[in-house]
Design a protein around this motif. Structure first.
Motif: not given
Ligand code: F0G
Length: 482
Positions: A100-109
Protein backbone atom coordinates in the motif's frame (compact mmCIF):
# COMPACT_ATOMS: atom_id res chain seq x y z
CA UNK A 1 15.08 -19.25 -23.59
CA UNK A 2 12.88 -18.01 -26.41
CA UNK A 3 10.63 -20.64 -27.80
CA UNK A 4 12.84 -21.04 -30.88
CA UNK A 5 14.44 -24.32 -31.86
CA UNK A 6 17.55 -24.12 -34.01
CA UNK A 7 18.15 -26.47 -36.95
CA UNK A 8 21.38 -27.68 -35.26
CA UNK A 9 19.47 -28.59 -32.10
CA UNK A 10 21.62 -26.17 -30.10
CA UNK A 11 20.25 -23.19 -28.25
CA UNK A 12 21.68 -19.68 -28.26
CA UNK A 13 20.59 -16.50 -26.53
CA UNK A 14 18.15 -14.66 -28.75
CA UNK A 15 17.20 -11.06 -28.08
CA UNK A 16 13.53 -10.15 -28.25
CA UNK A 17 14.35 -6.52 -28.96
CA UNK A 18 16.30 -4.54 -31.54
CA UNK A 19 18.77 -1.68 -31.18
CA UNK A 20 17.45 1.73 -32.22
CA UNK A 21 19.93 4.10 -30.59
CA UNK A 22 23.65 3.46 -30.58
CA UNK A 23 26.69 4.86 -28.81
CA UNK A 24 30.10 4.65 -30.47
CA UNK A 25 32.81 2.76 -28.58
CA UNK A 26 36.58 3.01 -28.73
CA UNK A 27 39.08 0.20 -28.22
CA UNK A 28 42.45 1.69 -27.26
CA UNK A 29 45.72 -0.09 -28.10
CA UNK A 30 47.03 -2.17 -25.18
CA UNK A 31 49.84 0.28 -24.34
CA UNK A 32 47.25 3.02 -23.82
CA UNK A 33 45.11 0.65 -21.75
CA UNK A 34 48.11 0.04 -19.49
CA UNK A 35 48.64 3.79 -19.12
CA UNK A 36 44.95 4.24 -18.28
CA UNK A 37 44.90 1.59 -15.54
CA UNK A 38 48.14 3.02 -14.06
CA UNK A 39 46.44 6.41 -13.98
CA UNK A 40 43.45 4.75 -12.26
CA UNK A 41 45.59 3.26 -9.48
CA UNK A 42 44.78 -0.31 -10.63
CA UNK A 43 41.21 0.26 -9.50
CA UNK A 44 38.67 -0.19 -12.31
CA UNK A 45 36.27 2.20 -10.52
CA UNK A 46 38.74 4.98 -11.27
CA UNK A 47 39.00 4.37 -15.02
CA UNK A 48 37.51 6.99 -17.31
CA UNK A 49 34.72 5.52 -19.42
CA UNK A 50 36.31 6.97 -22.58
CA UNK A 51 39.19 4.53 -22.03
CA UNK A 52 36.84 1.53 -21.68
CA UNK A 53 35.69 -0.62 -24.60
CA UNK A 54 33.01 -2.78 -22.95
CA UNK A 55 31.89 -1.45 -19.59
CA UNK A 56 31.09 -4.57 -17.58
CA UNK A 57 31.69 -2.85 -14.24
CA UNK A 58 28.07 -3.00 -13.22
CA UNK A 59 24.46 -3.38 -14.29
CA UNK A 60 23.56 -0.37 -12.16
CA UNK A 61 22.20 2.75 -13.84
CA UNK A 62 23.49 1.59 -17.23
CA UNK A 63 20.65 -0.60 -18.48
CA UNK A 64 19.21 0.29 -21.87
CA UNK A 65 15.82 1.96 -21.86
CA UNK A 66 13.02 0.95 -24.16
CA UNK A 67 11.18 3.19 -26.61
CA UNK A 68 8.19 3.09 -24.24
CA UNK A 69 10.32 4.29 -21.33
CA UNK A 70 11.79 7.15 -23.35
CA UNK A 71 8.32 8.15 -24.49
CA UNK A 72 6.94 8.09 -20.94
CA UNK A 73 9.74 10.38 -19.75
CA UNK A 74 8.34 13.17 -21.92
CA UNK A 75 4.99 12.96 -20.19
CA UNK A 76 6.40 13.52 -16.72
CA UNK A 77 4.51 15.84 -14.41
CA UNK A 78 6.93 18.24 -12.71
CA UNK A 79 5.83 19.08 -9.19
CA UNK A 80 7.53 19.18 -5.83
CA UNK A 81 4.43 17.80 -4.14
CA UNK A 82 1.64 15.58 -5.41
CA UNK A 83 2.97 14.95 -8.91
CA UNK A 84 0.88 12.68 -11.14
CA UNK A 85 4.14 10.95 -12.07
CA UNK A 86 4.64 9.85 -8.49
CA UNK A 87 1.06 8.57 -8.33
CA UNK A 88 1.62 6.52 -11.48
CA UNK A 89 4.77 4.92 -10.02
CA UNK A 90 3.07 4.30 -6.69
CA UNK A 91 0.09 2.68 -8.44
CA UNK A 92 2.38 0.45 -10.53
CA UNK A 93 4.25 -0.72 -7.43
CA UNK A 94 0.96 -1.48 -5.69
CA UNK A 95 -0.36 -3.29 -8.76
CA UNK A 96 2.72 -5.53 -8.96
CA UNK A 97 3.60 -6.09 -5.31
CA UNK A 98 0.30 -5.47 -3.59
CA UNK A 99 1.87 -3.10 -1.03
CA UNK A 100 0.00 0.00 0.00
CA UNK A 101 2.69 2.52 0.95
CA UNK A 102 5.68 3.76 -1.02
CA UNK A 103 8.58 5.79 0.33
CA UNK A 104 10.73 7.03 -2.55
CA UNK A 105 14.52 7.33 -2.30
CA UNK A 106 17.15 8.44 -4.78
CA UNK A 107 18.80 5.01 -5.02
CA UNK A 108 19.07 1.65 -3.27
CA UNK A 109 21.58 2.60 -0.61
CA UNK A 110 19.42 5.57 0.37
CA UNK A 111 16.58 3.12 1.04
CA UNK A 112 19.06 1.07 3.09
CA UNK A 113 20.01 4.17 5.03
CA UNK A 114 16.39 4.84 5.93
CA UNK A 115 15.63 1.23 6.80
CA UNK A 116 18.73 0.94 8.96
CA UNK A 117 18.17 4.27 10.70
CA UNK A 118 14.62 3.19 11.43
CA UNK A 119 15.32 -0.38 12.53
CA UNK A 120 18.93 -0.87 13.69
CA UNK A 121 19.99 0.05 17.24
CA UNK A 122 23.51 -0.33 18.69
CA UNK A 123 24.10 -3.98 19.61
CA UNK A 124 21.43 -5.25 17.21
CA UNK A 125 21.94 -8.06 14.76
CA UNK A 126 20.78 -7.74 11.18
CA UNK A 127 20.41 -11.13 9.54
CA UNK A 128 20.76 -11.77 5.81
CA UNK A 129 21.32 -14.52 3.29
CA UNK A 130 24.46 -12.59 2.32
CA UNK A 131 25.46 -9.00 2.87
CA UNK A 132 25.78 -6.28 0.26
CA UNK A 133 28.55 -3.69 0.73
CA UNK A 134 26.44 -0.55 1.16
CA UNK A 135 23.86 -2.27 3.38
CA UNK A 136 26.53 -3.67 5.70
CA UNK A 137 28.19 -0.25 5.91
CA UNK A 138 24.87 1.24 7.11
CA UNK A 139 24.25 -1.51 9.67
CA UNK A 140 27.73 -1.29 11.16
CA UNK A 141 27.78 2.53 11.12
CA UNK A 142 24.73 2.37 13.43
CA UNK A 143 26.46 -0.02 15.85
CA UNK A 144 24.75 -3.15 14.58
CA UNK A 145 26.36 -6.32 13.31
CA UNK A 146 25.57 -8.61 10.41
CA UNK A 147 24.95 -12.35 10.55
CA UNK A 148 24.89 -14.25 7.26
CA UNK A 149 22.90 -17.45 7.06
CA UNK A 150 23.66 -18.68 3.59
CA UNK A 151 23.54 -22.43 3.06
CA UNK A 152 27.03 -23.85 2.67
CA UNK A 153 26.68 -24.38 -1.11
CA UNK A 154 26.22 -20.62 -1.45
CA UNK A 155 29.93 -20.11 -1.02
CA UNK A 156 31.07 -23.11 -3.03
CA UNK A 157 32.36 -21.81 -6.36
CA UNK A 158 31.19 -24.86 -8.28
CA UNK A 159 27.84 -26.32 -7.40
CA UNK A 160 24.78 -27.89 -8.90
CA UNK A 161 22.51 -26.14 -6.39
CA UNK A 162 20.23 -23.93 -8.51
CA UNK A 163 19.42 -21.70 -5.50
CA UNK A 164 22.71 -20.78 -3.85
CA UNK A 165 21.10 -17.66 -2.36
CA UNK A 166 18.87 -19.70 -0.02
CA UNK A 167 18.97 -19.10 3.72
CA UNK A 168 19.71 -21.95 6.11
CA UNK A 169 16.39 -21.75 7.97
CA UNK A 170 17.44 -23.98 10.90
CA UNK A 171 20.32 -21.52 11.42
CA UNK A 172 17.80 -18.72 11.84
CA UNK A 173 15.96 -20.71 14.51
CA UNK A 174 19.28 -21.40 16.29
CA UNK A 175 20.19 -17.72 16.20
CA UNK A 176 16.82 -16.68 17.63
CA UNK A 177 17.21 -19.25 20.42
CA UNK A 178 20.71 -17.92 21.17
CA UNK A 179 20.29 -14.14 21.04
CA UNK A 180 16.52 -13.64 21.30
CA UNK A 181 14.21 -12.26 18.62
CA UNK A 182 14.23 -8.74 20.10
CA UNK A 183 17.93 -8.28 19.25
CA UNK A 184 17.32 -9.06 15.59
CA UNK A 185 16.44 -5.81 13.80
CA UNK A 186 15.24 -7.63 10.72
CA UNK A 187 16.00 -10.41 8.30
CA UNK A 188 17.07 -9.20 4.87
CA UNK A 189 16.69 -11.53 1.94
CA UNK A 190 18.60 -10.35 -1.12
CA UNK A 191 17.23 -11.40 -4.49
CA UNK A 192 19.86 -12.36 -7.07
CA UNK A 193 22.45 -12.28 -4.30
CA UNK A 194 25.06 -9.88 -5.62
CA UNK A 195 28.32 -10.72 -3.85
CA UNK A 196 28.00 -14.47 -4.34
CA UNK A 197 27.74 -14.08 -8.11
CA UNK A 198 24.12 -13.07 -8.60
CA UNK A 199 22.75 -16.33 -7.22
CA UNK A 200 18.98 -16.59 -6.64
CA UNK A 201 16.94 -17.96 -3.78
CA UNK A 202 13.91 -20.20 -4.29
CA UNK A 203 10.37 -19.20 -3.50
CA UNK A 204 10.12 -22.29 -1.29
CA UNK A 205 13.03 -20.95 0.78
CA UNK A 206 11.54 -17.45 0.98
CA UNK A 207 8.30 -18.96 2.25
CA UNK A 208 10.16 -20.93 4.93
CA UNK A 209 12.16 -17.86 5.99
CA UNK A 210 8.96 -15.85 6.11
CA UNK A 211 7.25 -18.43 8.33
CA UNK A 212 10.25 -18.55 10.69
CA UNK A 213 10.45 -14.74 10.92
CA UNK A 214 6.77 -14.30 11.54
CA UNK A 215 6.67 -17.02 14.16
CA UNK A 216 9.13 -14.90 16.17
CA UNK A 217 7.71 -11.49 15.25
CA UNK A 218 10.77 -10.55 13.18
CA UNK A 219 10.36 -8.35 10.11
CA UNK A 220 11.30 -9.83 6.75
CA UNK A 221 12.76 -7.33 4.30
CA UNK A 222 13.37 -8.14 0.65
CA UNK A 223 16.14 -6.38 -1.25
CA UNK A 224 14.51 -6.54 -4.67
CA UNK A 225 17.25 -4.71 -6.59
CA UNK A 226 18.10 -7.86 -8.54
CA UNK A 227 14.55 -9.19 -8.53
CA UNK A 228 14.32 -9.55 -12.33
CA UNK A 229 17.05 -12.20 -12.42
CA UNK A 230 15.64 -14.00 -9.40
CA UNK A 231 12.19 -14.09 -11.01
CA UNK A 232 13.67 -15.61 -14.16
CA UNK A 233 15.45 -18.29 -12.14
CA UNK A 234 12.39 -19.22 -10.06
CA UNK A 235 10.46 -19.59 -13.29
CA UNK A 236 13.14 -21.66 -15.04
CA UNK A 237 14.64 -23.63 -12.13
CA UNK A 238 11.85 -24.19 -9.59
CA UNK A 239 9.68 -26.87 -11.16
CA UNK A 240 6.52 -25.78 -9.36
CA UNK A 241 6.64 -22.35 -11.05
CA UNK A 242 7.42 -23.38 -14.63
CA UNK A 243 3.97 -22.43 -15.83
CA UNK A 244 3.31 -19.56 -13.41
CA UNK A 245 3.72 -16.02 -14.80
CA UNK A 246 6.57 -13.89 -13.46
CA UNK A 247 3.97 -11.36 -12.31
CA UNK A 248 2.32 -14.03 -10.17
CA UNK A 249 5.71 -15.14 -8.81
CA UNK A 250 6.55 -11.52 -7.95
CA UNK A 251 3.29 -11.18 -6.05
CA UNK A 252 3.86 -14.41 -4.14
CA UNK A 253 7.34 -13.21 -3.17
CA UNK A 254 5.99 -9.86 -2.03
CA UNK A 255 3.31 -11.55 0.07
CA UNK A 256 6.06 -13.26 2.10
CA UNK A 257 7.71 -9.95 3.06
CA UNK A 258 6.87 -7.07 5.37
CA UNK A 259 9.02 -4.58 3.51
CA UNK A 260 10.56 -4.47 0.04
CA UNK A 261 13.27 -2.04 -0.99
CA UNK A 262 15.00 -1.67 -4.30
CA UNK A 263 17.56 0.10 -6.37
CA UNK A 264 15.81 1.14 -9.57
CA UNK A 265 19.25 1.54 -11.09
CA UNK A 266 18.88 -2.22 -11.48
CA UNK A 267 15.18 -3.02 -11.12
CA UNK A 268 13.03 -1.38 -13.77
CA UNK A 269 15.80 -0.30 -16.17
CA UNK A 270 15.83 3.16 -14.58
CA UNK A 271 17.49 5.15 -11.83
CA UNK A 272 16.15 5.71 -8.34
CA UNK A 273 14.78 3.51 -5.58
CA UNK A 274 12.48 3.21 -2.64
CA UNK A 275 10.74 1.21 0.05
CA UNK A 276 7.28 -0.34 -0.05
CA UNK A 277 5.20 -1.88 2.70
CA UNK A 278 1.60 -2.43 3.71
CA UNK A 279 2.39 -2.00 7.39
CA UNK A 280 1.15 1.40 8.52
CA UNK A 281 3.37 1.47 11.59
CA UNK A 282 6.51 0.78 9.57
CA UNK A 283 5.46 3.42 7.06
CA UNK A 284 4.90 6.00 9.78
CA UNK A 285 8.13 5.10 11.60
CA UNK A 286 10.20 5.60 8.45
CA UNK A 287 8.27 8.39 6.77
CA UNK A 288 9.97 11.30 8.54
CA UNK A 289 13.39 10.21 7.33
CA UNK A 290 12.48 10.65 3.66
CA UNK A 291 12.04 14.45 3.58
CA UNK A 292 15.03 14.74 5.90
CA UNK A 293 17.52 12.81 3.76
CA UNK A 294 16.00 12.32 0.32
CA UNK A 295 13.38 14.86 -0.66
CA UNK A 296 9.65 15.33 -0.25
CA UNK A 297 7.47 12.21 -0.04
CA UNK A 298 6.40 12.45 -3.68
CA UNK A 299 9.87 12.36 -5.25
CA UNK A 300 12.47 11.29 -2.65
CA UNK A 301 15.41 12.61 -4.65
CA UNK A 302 14.28 11.19 -8.00
CA UNK A 303 13.50 13.31 -11.03
CA UNK A 304 10.01 12.93 -12.49
CA UNK A 305 11.56 11.63 -15.70
CA UNK A 306 13.26 8.85 -13.76
CA UNK A 307 10.03 7.94 -12.02
CA UNK A 308 8.16 7.67 -15.33
CA UNK A 309 10.92 5.43 -16.73
CA UNK A 310 10.76 3.16 -13.68
CA UNK A 311 6.97 2.82 -13.94
CA UNK A 312 7.25 1.49 -17.48
CA UNK A 313 10.41 -0.46 -16.64
CA UNK A 314 8.60 -2.29 -13.83
CA UNK A 315 5.94 -3.32 -16.31
CA UNK A 316 8.62 -4.62 -18.65
CA UNK A 317 10.15 -6.57 -15.75
CA UNK A 318 6.92 -8.57 -15.59
CA UNK A 319 7.52 -9.63 -19.22
CA UNK A 320 9.63 -12.78 -19.43
CA UNK A 321 11.00 -11.87 -22.84
CA UNK A 322 12.37 -8.64 -21.39
CA UNK A 323 14.11 -10.12 -18.37
CA UNK A 324 15.54 -13.32 -19.79
CA UNK A 325 18.11 -11.72 -22.09
CA UNK A 326 20.57 -10.93 -19.26
CA UNK A 327 20.55 -14.40 -17.67
CA UNK A 328 20.79 -16.04 -21.12
CA UNK A 329 23.83 -14.00 -22.11
CA UNK A 330 25.42 -14.72 -18.73
CA UNK A 331 24.81 -18.43 -19.12
CA UNK A 332 26.44 -18.37 -22.57
CA UNK A 333 29.38 -16.33 -21.21
CA UNK A 334 29.91 -18.70 -18.26
CA UNK A 335 29.45 -21.96 -20.15
CA UNK A 336 31.79 -20.92 -23.00
CA UNK A 337 34.56 -19.92 -20.60
CA UNK A 338 33.99 -23.04 -18.52
CA UNK A 339 34.29 -25.21 -21.63
CA UNK A 340 37.76 -23.71 -22.13
CA UNK A 341 38.80 -24.54 -18.59
CA UNK A 342 38.44 -21.04 -17.11
CA UNK A 343 37.32 -21.34 -13.47
CA UNK A 344 33.85 -19.81 -13.22
CA UNK A 345 31.20 -19.58 -10.52
CA UNK A 346 28.46 -22.05 -11.37
CA UNK A 347 25.64 -22.44 -11.91
CA UNK A 348 25.55 -19.15 -13.84
CA UNK A 349 23.63 -16.51 -11.90
CA UNK A 350 22.25 -13.10 -12.77
CA UNK A 351 23.97 -9.73 -12.96
CA UNK A 352 27.07 -10.94 -14.80
CA UNK A 353 29.59 -13.70 -15.44
CA UNK A 354 31.73 -14.26 -12.38
CA UNK A 355 35.26 -15.56 -12.75
CA UNK A 356 36.70 -17.40 -9.76
CA UNK A 357 39.87 -15.38 -9.17
CA UNK A 358 40.93 -17.64 -6.29
CA UNK A 359 41.44 -20.50 -8.78
CA UNK A 360 42.36 -18.34 -11.81
CA UNK A 361 45.25 -16.73 -9.90
CA UNK A 362 45.90 -19.49 -7.39
CA UNK A 363 49.52 -18.29 -7.07
CA UNK A 364 48.39 -14.86 -5.76
CA UNK A 365 47.59 -14.76 -2.00
CA UNK A 366 44.32 -13.13 -0.92
CA UNK A 367 46.29 -10.40 0.85
CA UNK A 368 47.59 -9.37 -2.60
CA UNK A 369 44.01 -9.00 -3.91
CA UNK A 370 43.74 -11.59 -6.71
CA UNK A 371 40.28 -10.35 -7.83
CA UNK A 372 41.50 -6.77 -8.14
CA UNK A 373 44.64 -7.93 -9.97
CA UNK A 374 42.49 -9.98 -12.34
CA UNK A 375 40.20 -7.01 -12.98
CA UNK A 376 43.22 -4.91 -13.95
CA UNK A 377 44.70 -7.71 -16.07
CA UNK A 378 41.42 -8.22 -17.96
CA UNK A 379 41.22 -4.50 -18.65
CA UNK A 380 44.81 -4.44 -19.93
CA UNK A 381 44.19 -7.52 -22.08
CA UNK A 382 40.86 -6.42 -23.54
CA UNK A 383 39.64 -2.95 -22.64
CA UNK A 384 36.77 -4.71 -20.83
CA UNK A 385 36.10 -3.17 -17.43
CA UNK A 386 34.99 -5.63 -14.75
CA UNK A 387 34.65 -5.21 -11.00
CA UNK A 388 36.60 -6.68 -8.12
CA UNK A 389 34.33 -8.54 -5.71
CA UNK A 390 36.66 -10.02 -3.13
CA UNK A 391 38.91 -9.00 -0.24
CA UNK A 392 39.35 -5.46 -1.52
CA UNK A 393 35.55 -5.02 -1.22
CA UNK A 394 35.70 -5.98 2.48
CA UNK A 395 36.29 -3.39 5.16
CA UNK A 396 38.91 -3.66 7.90
CA UNK A 397 37.81 -4.48 11.44
CA UNK A 398 38.00 -1.62 13.97
CA UNK A 399 41.36 -3.07 15.17
CA UNK A 400 42.78 -2.78 11.64
CA UNK A 401 42.78 -6.47 10.80
CA UNK A 402 41.69 -7.37 7.32
CA UNK A 403 38.97 -10.00 6.86
CA UNK A 404 39.63 -12.18 3.84
CA UNK A 405 36.59 -12.49 1.59
CA UNK A 406 34.83 -15.84 1.35
CA UNK A 407 35.15 -15.65 -2.41
CA UNK A 408 37.48 -13.83 -4.77
CA UNK A 409 35.42 -12.89 -7.80
CA UNK A 410 35.90 -10.89 -10.93
CA UNK A 411 32.47 -9.77 -12.03
CA UNK A 412 31.87 -9.09 -15.70
CA UNK A 413 28.44 -7.53 -15.52
CA UNK A 414 25.92 -7.71 -18.32
CA UNK A 415 23.86 -4.53 -18.16
CA UNK A 416 20.37 -5.32 -19.41
CA UNK A 417 19.72 -5.01 -23.16
CA UNK A 418 23.09 -3.27 -23.80
CA UNK A 419 25.65 -5.65 -25.37
CA UNK A 420 25.53 -7.88 -28.42
CA UNK A 421 26.60 -11.51 -28.48
CA UNK A 422 29.67 -10.67 -30.61
CA UNK A 423 30.85 -8.28 -27.90
CA UNK A 424 30.40 -11.05 -25.34
CA UNK A 425 32.38 -13.38 -27.65
CA UNK A 426 35.25 -10.87 -27.76
CA UNK A 427 35.33 -10.72 -23.95
CA UNK A 428 35.33 -14.53 -23.82
CA UNK A 429 38.27 -14.67 -26.23
CA UNK A 430 40.45 -12.26 -24.24
CA UNK A 431 39.66 -13.89 -20.87
CA UNK A 432 40.65 -17.25 -22.43
CA UNK A 433 43.95 -15.74 -23.60
CA UNK A 434 44.58 -14.32 -20.16
CA UNK A 435 43.88 -17.68 -18.55
CA UNK A 436 46.45 -19.30 -20.82
CA UNK A 437 48.91 -16.64 -19.60
CA UNK A 438 47.75 -16.45 -15.99
CA UNK A 439 51.19 -17.20 -14.53
CA UNK A 440 52.36 -13.78 -15.70
CA UNK A 441 49.77 -11.94 -13.55
CA UNK A 442 50.82 -11.04 -10.01
CA UNK A 443 49.20 -9.25 -7.09
CA UNK A 444 48.58 -5.66 -6.03
CA UNK A 445 49.34 -3.61 -2.94
CA UNK A 446 47.87 -0.41 -1.56
CA UNK A 447 49.29 2.96 -2.37
CA UNK A 448 46.35 4.77 -0.75
CA UNK A 449 43.79 2.87 1.32
CA UNK A 450 40.66 4.79 2.44
CA UNK A 451 39.02 3.72 5.69
CA UNK A 452 35.43 3.48 4.45
CA UNK A 453 34.33 1.60 1.30
CA UNK A 454 37.95 1.45 0.20
CA UNK A 455 37.22 -0.45 -3.01
CA UNK A 456 35.46 2.57 -4.52
CA UNK A 457 38.38 4.98 -4.56
CA UNK A 458 41.49 3.33 -3.10
CA UNK A 459 44.65 3.25 -5.25
CA UNK A 460 46.99 0.31 -5.72
CA UNK A 461 50.11 -0.73 -7.64
CA UNK A 462 51.36 -4.02 -9.08
CA UNK A 463 53.76 -6.11 -7.03
CA UNK A 464 56.64 -6.71 -9.45
CA UNK A 465 56.65 -6.11 -13.17
CA UNK A 466 53.78 -8.34 -14.32
CA UNK A 467 51.87 -5.53 -16.04
CA UNK A 468 54.72 -4.85 -18.50
CA UNK A 469 55.27 -8.55 -19.08
CA UNK A 470 51.58 -8.96 -19.89
CA UNK A 471 51.70 -6.25 -22.54
CA UNK A 472 54.85 -7.80 -24.08
CA UNK A 473 53.18 -11.23 -24.25
CA UNK A 474 50.06 -9.73 -25.84
CA UNK A 475 52.17 -8.09 -28.54
CA UNK A 476 54.06 -11.34 -29.12
CA UNK A 477 50.81 -13.29 -29.52
CA UNK A 478 48.58 -10.75 -31.30
CA UNK A 479 51.02 -8.61 -33.34
CA UNK A 480 49.55 -5.17 -33.93
CA UNK A 481 45.95 -6.20 -33.14
CA UNK A 482 44.08 -3.97 -30.70
N1 F0G B 1 21.29 -3.85 -3.05
C1 F0G B 1 21.87 -4.59 -4.00
C2 F0G B 1 21.59 -6.05 -4.09
C3 F0G B 1 22.74 -3.98 -4.92
O1 F0G B 1 23.32 -4.73 -5.86
C4 F0G B 1 22.97 -2.60 -4.82
C5 F0G B 1 23.88 -1.93 -5.75
C6 F0G B 1 22.33 -1.88 -3.81
C7 F0G B 1 21.49 -2.54 -2.94
C8 F0G B 1 22.54 -0.40 -3.66
O2 F0G B 1 21.84 0.25 -4.67
O3 F0G B 1 23.59 1.40 -6.06
O4 F0G B 1 21.18 2.10 -6.15
O5 F0G B 1 22.56 2.56 -4.15
N2 F0G B 1 24.69 -2.52 -6.48
C9 F0G B 1 25.57 -1.87 -7.45
C10 F0G B 1 26.47 -2.87 -8.12
C11 F0G B 1 26.34 -0.73 -6.90
O6 F0G B 1 27.26 -2.45 -8.97
O7 F0G B 1 26.38 -4.06 -7.86
P1 F0G B 1 22.32 1.66 -5.29
Amino acid sequence: MPKVTYYSGETFPLEMHKVRIIQKLTLLPIEERLAAIEEAGYNTFLLQNKDVFLDMLTDSGVNAMSDRQQAAMLLADDAYAGSATFSRLHAKLTEIFGKKYFLPAHQGRAAEHILCKGFVKPGDIAVTNYHFTTWKAHVTALGGSVVELLKKEGLEPVSTNPFKGDIYVAGLEELVAKVGAERISYVRMEAGTNLIAGQPFSLANLRAVSAACHKHGIKLVLDASLLADNLHFIKTREAEYASVSVAQIAREMADCCDVIYFSARKLGFGRGGGIITSDQKIYKDLRGLVPMYEGFLTYGGMSVREMEAITVGLDETMDEDMINQGPQFIEYFVRELESHGVPMITPPGGLGAHVDAMRFLDHVPQTAYPSAALASAVYIASGVRGMERGTMSEQREPDGTEPLAHMELLRLAIPRRVFTLSQVSYAIDRVRWLYANRQIVGGLRWVEEPELLRFFYGRLEPIGDWHHQLVAKFRADFGDSL
